[in-house]
Design an enzyme around this catalytic site. Structure first.
Site, PDB file in Angstrom:
ATOM      1  N   LYS A 268     -15.964  16.622  11.278  1.00 16.49           N
ATOM      2  CA  LYS A 268     -17.101  16.591  12.198  1.00 16.49           C
ATOM      3  C   LYS A 268     -17.435  18.019  12.595  1.00 16.49           C
ATOM      4  O   LYS A 268     -16.648  18.686  13.243  1.00 16.49           O
ATOM      5  CB  LYS A 268     -16.757  15.749  13.426  1.00 16.49           C
ATOM      6  CG  LYS A 268     -17.675  14.548  13.522  1.00 16.49           C
ATOM      7  CD  LYS A 268     -17.425  13.738  14.743  1.00 16.49           C
ATOM      8  CE  LYS A 268     -18.458  12.608  14.767  1.00 16.49           C
ATOM      9  NZ  LYS A 268     -18.223  11.669  15.819  1.00 16.49           N
TER      10      LYS A 268
ATOM     11  N   TRP B 153     -21.240  14.508  10.791  1.00 16.33           N
ATOM     12  CA  TRP B 153     -20.264  14.309   9.740  1.00 16.33           C
ATOM     13  C   TRP B 153     -20.621  15.049   8.459  1.00 16.33           C
ATOM     14  O   TRP B 153     -21.779  15.056   8.023  1.00 16.33           O
ATOM     15  CB  TRP B 153     -20.177  12.821   9.404  1.00 16.33           C
ATOM     16  CG  TRP B 153     -19.157  12.112  10.218  1.00 16.33           C
ATOM     17  CD1 TRP B 153     -18.088  12.656  10.857  1.00 16.33           C
ATOM     18  CD2 TRP B 153     -19.130  10.713  10.493  1.00 16.33           C
ATOM     19  NE1 TRP B 153     -17.382  11.682  11.516  1.00 16.33           N
ATOM     20  CE2 TRP B 153     -18.003  10.484  11.311  1.00 16.33           C
ATOM     21  CE3 TRP B 153     -19.923   9.639  10.130  1.00 16.33           C
ATOM     22  CZ2 TRP B 153     -17.652   9.213  11.761  1.00 16.33           C
ATOM     23  CZ3 TRP B 153     -19.579   8.382  10.581  1.00 16.33           C
ATOM     24  CH2 TRP B 153     -18.463   8.168  11.387  1.00 16.33           C
TER      25      TRP B 153
ATOM     26  N   GLU C 125      -5.777  -4.050  -0.599  1.00 20.38           N
ATOM     27  CA  GLU C 125      -6.048  -5.191   0.285  1.00 20.38           C
ATOM     28  C   GLU C 125      -7.182  -6.067  -0.232  1.00 20.38           C
ATOM     29  O   GLU C 125      -7.467  -7.116   0.323  1.00 20.38           O
ATOM     30  CB  GLU C 125      -6.404  -4.685   1.695  1.00 20.38           C
ATOM     31  CG  GLU C 125      -5.247  -4.094   2.475  1.00 20.38           C
ATOM     32  CD  GLU C 125      -5.047  -2.603   2.220  1.00 20.38           C
ATOM     33  OE1 GLU C 125      -5.475  -2.105   1.151  1.00 20.38           O
ATOM     34  OE2 GLU C 125      -4.463  -1.930   3.089  1.00 20.38           O
TER      35      GLU C 125
ATOM     36  N   THR D 142       0.868  -1.182   0.000  1.00 25.91           N
ATOM     37  CA  THR D 142       0.000   0.000   0.000  1.00 25.91           C
ATOM     38  C   THR D 142       0.906   1.233   0.000  1.00 25.91           C
ATOM     39  O   THR D 142       2.090   1.138   0.343  1.00 25.91           O
ATOM     40  CB  THR D 142      -0.880   0.036   1.267  1.00 25.91           C
ATOM     41  OG1 THR D 142      -0.007   0.129   2.390  1.00 25.91           O
ATOM     42  CG2 THR D 142      -1.733  -1.210   1.390  1.00 25.91           C
TER      43      THR D 142
HETATM   44  P1  ADP Z   1      -3.717   3.359  -1.487  1.00 24.17           P
HETATM   45  O1  ADP Z   1      -4.412   2.957  -0.196  1.00 24.17           O
HETATM   46  O2  ADP Z   1      -2.403   2.763  -1.702  1.00 24.17           O
HETATM   47  O3  ADP Z   1      -3.887   4.799  -1.841  1.00 24.17           O
HETATM   48  P2  ADP Z   1      -5.694   1.870  -2.757  1.00 24.17           P
HETATM   49  O4  ADP Z   1      -5.998   1.806  -4.183  1.00 24.17           O
HETATM   50  O5  ADP Z   1      -5.560   0.617  -2.012  1.00 24.17           O
HETATM   51  O6  ADP Z   1      -4.451   2.686  -2.683  1.00 24.17           O
HETATM   52  O7  ADP Z   1      -6.732   2.832  -2.061  1.00 24.17           O
HETATM   53  C1  ADP Z   1      -7.941   2.364  -1.589  1.00 24.17           C
HETATM   54  C2  ADP Z   1      -8.764   3.513  -1.124  1.00 24.17           C
HETATM   55  O8  ADP Z   1      -9.053   4.407  -2.194  1.00 24.17           O
HETATM   56  C3  ADP Z   1     -10.115   3.096  -0.604  1.00 24.17           C
HETATM   57  O9  ADP Z   1     -10.036   2.648   0.717  1.00 24.17           O
HETATM   58  C4  ADP Z   1     -10.905   4.380  -0.755  1.00 24.17           C
HETATM   59  O10 ADP Z   1     -10.658   5.278   0.297  1.00 24.17           O
HETATM   60  C5  ADP Z   1     -10.336   4.981  -2.008  1.00 24.17           C
HETATM   61  N1  ADP Z   1     -11.190   4.673  -3.147  1.00 24.17           N
HETATM   62  C6  ADP Z   1     -11.032   3.701  -4.054  1.00 24.17           C
HETATM   63  N2  ADP Z   1     -12.013   3.744  -4.970  1.00 24.17           N
HETATM   64  C7  ADP Z   1     -12.827   4.758  -4.637  1.00 24.17           C
HETATM   65  C8  ADP Z   1     -14.027   5.329  -5.181  1.00 24.17           C
HETATM   66  N3  ADP Z   1     -14.575   4.862  -6.285  1.00 24.17           N
HETATM   67  N4  ADP Z   1     -14.583   6.381  -4.534  1.00 24.17           N
HETATM   68  C9  ADP Z   1     -14.035   6.876  -3.412  1.00 24.17           C
HETATM   69  N5  ADP Z   1     -12.906   6.404  -2.863  1.00 24.17           N
HETATM   70  C10 ADP Z   1     -12.310   5.364  -3.457  1.00 24.17           C
END
Ligand code: ADP
Length: 543
Positions: A439, A444, A330, A185
């Site tokens: 918040k 929220w 993940e 990640t």
């Molecule tokens: P990193 O955590 O390395 O930036 P990831 O691709 O694993 O890369 O990121 C996952 C996160 O990206 C998700 O937990 C979410 O917060 C965000 N995410 C992924 N797709 C979307 C989406 N379509 N809309 C909003 N947030 C998204």
């Protein structure tokens, strides 16, 4: 009583076997440094993957050893994926946009034995090579004529390495739970964490990406994965395409360039593509400026961060269906997809605009729940916000070489770090990352929704909302904007007026600050931690 079915292992070599027999003639087109339009077939690709497997076999590695890649989306990267995984090694894809310290950390943490890299990345890698004592050698993915000059030992040329090797190689029979690939990640908090995929999880995830309402890849498709192969295995496209028999178009280093993407779409007949919102903005800007069309493109899968409604509507005008998806490293990464576009006639225009921007429903195989601070499940009523948790056969059960992680605190579930609502039809709406929630007066505010709205303003290039301390409300939203070129006249009041009526009144940011460029993470997302640092001493005008 047990069923009487064969227990055939779900392994990546079964993908090779199938694709060679059934789709061996289908094409793979790549843009590389040494060839602007390399083309060959799946049959040739897997023949070369076996040549590479023979070469790697001479290195006397142990099963499970890690082979790293630093590479763009192209055919040599694909060959390395398959040669290493099918031989029983782990293909560790590294994001070249990480900081050098992070690169050194993950090479050493993963204990990478060999590193395969695109010549573009040699300067980055050579600069840190001395700090990676465990690496036995470096393979530059090019032809001998394009090898960089270097004093280092053990720098090999990919084409020279495989040239004399045999195209026959018997893939070992592997247990389906054997590890096949590793992706870290991006580590916005603390060190990057390794997610170790298995053959089984990858094959099951491949089936999921083929379903019609997810990525829906078929033999009629021409697929251009823009999402990098160093970011969650290009969302599984390199496995799904050979299974389905889809032609693949890989844009190499030019994946962020709107003109290159439009040219590839038109000349190769691309029907489907996948990537993060930023690349779609680049493509749209190019299409608007050039007047070009993308007639063959039927649908795009957009994920990685929230896709603004304005981007979806702009693609409507080009006849392209935008399918929103959510997932994470993940989760291999597929979690939810939004197929509302396929049932558009069932919605009023207003309802359709609302439903298409959420991230859709869970893909079969992924179970989701939202929980409150006491870990109690919240209702799926579209209103209750909670911490989003998931489980399923392609969700990571723990991180590589890390016994305890908060994300796995609840046995059998993975905490995504996202905050979401789920409506009664199972549509998930991501409102924020847990660490980004705002918040105000105990309630929220969804920064993602405010950002989406602000990005719809024609003079806004990029927008981000962060919470800042407020004496009365605890926190209030601050909108940070990068203006489009030639939009210097855009003011904060213009933007607040634009948001009025589009979002709840109390969600309208108290102030707007303009900056020249947004900070981004290595995966192209807005780096809110840096924005919070930039505005650490900020005070609202009325505070
Ligand atoms: P990193 O955590 O390395 O930036 P990831 O691709 O694993 O890369 O990121 C996952 C996160 O990206 C998700 O937990 C979410 O917060 C965000 N995410 C992924 N797709 C979307 C989406 N379509 N809309 C909003 N947030 C998204």
């Amino acid at each position: 009583m047990q069923g009487l079915m064969m227990n055939a292992p779900l392994t990546i070599s079964s993908i090779v076997h199938h694709a060679e027999r059934v789709h061996g003639h289908k094409e793979i087109v790549s843009v590389t440094r040494d060839n602007p339009r390399h083309r060959y077939t799946y049959g040739q690709a897997f023949g070369r993957a076996r040549q590479l497997a023979n070469a790697i076999d001479r290195w006397n590695l142990s099963l499970g050893d890690r082979i790293a890649t630093f590479a763009w989306n192209d055919y040599r990267h694909l060959e390395t994926y398959y040669a290493s995984a099918c031989s029983g090694y782990v293909c560790h894809t590294i994001n070249p946009r990480l900081f050098p310290e992070q690169i050194v950390y993950i090479i050493n943490h993963a204990d990478d034995q060999w590193v395969f890299l695109d010549p573009d990345f040699w300067p980055i890698v050579e600069a840190v090579a001395d700090q990676c004592p465990g690496v036995k050698g470096w393979v530059i993915m090019t032809v001998p004529e394009h090898m960089p000059e270097t004093e280092r030992d053990n720098v090999l040329c990919y084409e020279a390495l495989i040239a004399e090797e045999n195209r026959e190689f018997d893939w070992p029979e592997l247990d389906e739970n054997t590890a096949c690939s590793l992706c870290y990640t991006s580590g916005t908090t603390g060190n990057p964490k390794g997610v170790l995929y298995s053959h089984r999880s990858t094959v099951l995830h491949t089936y999921a990406t083929l379903m019609p309402d997810t990525l829906g890849i078929s033999c009629r498709d021409v697929v251009m994965p823009i999402v990098p192969m160093f970011h969650v295995n290009a969302w599984g496209n390199p496995y799904a395409c050979p299974v389905a028999g889809a032609k693949m178009v890989m844009p190499g280093a030019k994946m962020g360039d709107g003109e290159t993407l439009a040219t590839l779409i038109n000349e190769e007949g691309v029907t489907m593509s996948a990537g993060v919102p930023t690349v779609w903005l680049n493509l749209l800007n190019h299409l608007r400026a050039s007047g070009q069309r993308v007639e063959t493109l039927e649908r795009i899968i957009v994920g990685g961060s929230a896709c603004p409604l304005s981007v979806m509507e702009a693609f409507d005008a080009y006849g392209v269906d935008t399918r929103h998806a959510w997932g994470m490293t993940e989760m291999s990464p597929l979690g939810t997809t939004n197929a509302a576009g396929a049932q558009r006639e069932g919605f009023t225009a207003e309802d359709f605009a609302k439903v298409r921007t959420n991230v859709g429903t869970p893909v079969f195989g992924v179970e989701v729940k939202i929980t409150d601070d006491d870990n109690q499940a919240l209702p799926w009523d579209g209103k209750a916000f909670g911490s989003l948790k998931v489980r399923g056969p392609w969700v990571c059960s723990s991180y590589f070489k890390l016994d305890d992680s908060e994300a796995h605190a609840e046995s059998g579930w993975f905490e995504t770090g996202d905050v979401a609502t789920v409506n009664r039809d199972g549509y998930v709406s991501i409102t924020d990352r847990t660490k980004d929630v705002i918040k105000s007066g105990g309630e929220w505010i969804s920064s993602i929704e405010v950002e989406n709205c602000a990005t719809g303003h024609p003079k806004v290039a990029e927008a981000a909302v962060i919470g800042r301390l407020h004496p009365k409300w605890g926190e209030r939203p601050l909108l940070i904007v990068v203006r489009n070129e030639d939009s210097a006249a855009l003011t904060g009041d213009d933007l607040k007026g634009y948001l009025d009526g589009k979002i709840a009144k109390w969600w309208i940011p108290d102030d707007v600050q303009f900056i020249d460029a947004m900070p981004h993470t290595a995966t192209g997302k807005i780096q809110k931690m840096d924005l919070r640092d930039m505005f650490a001493d900020y005070q609202f005008p009325d505070a």
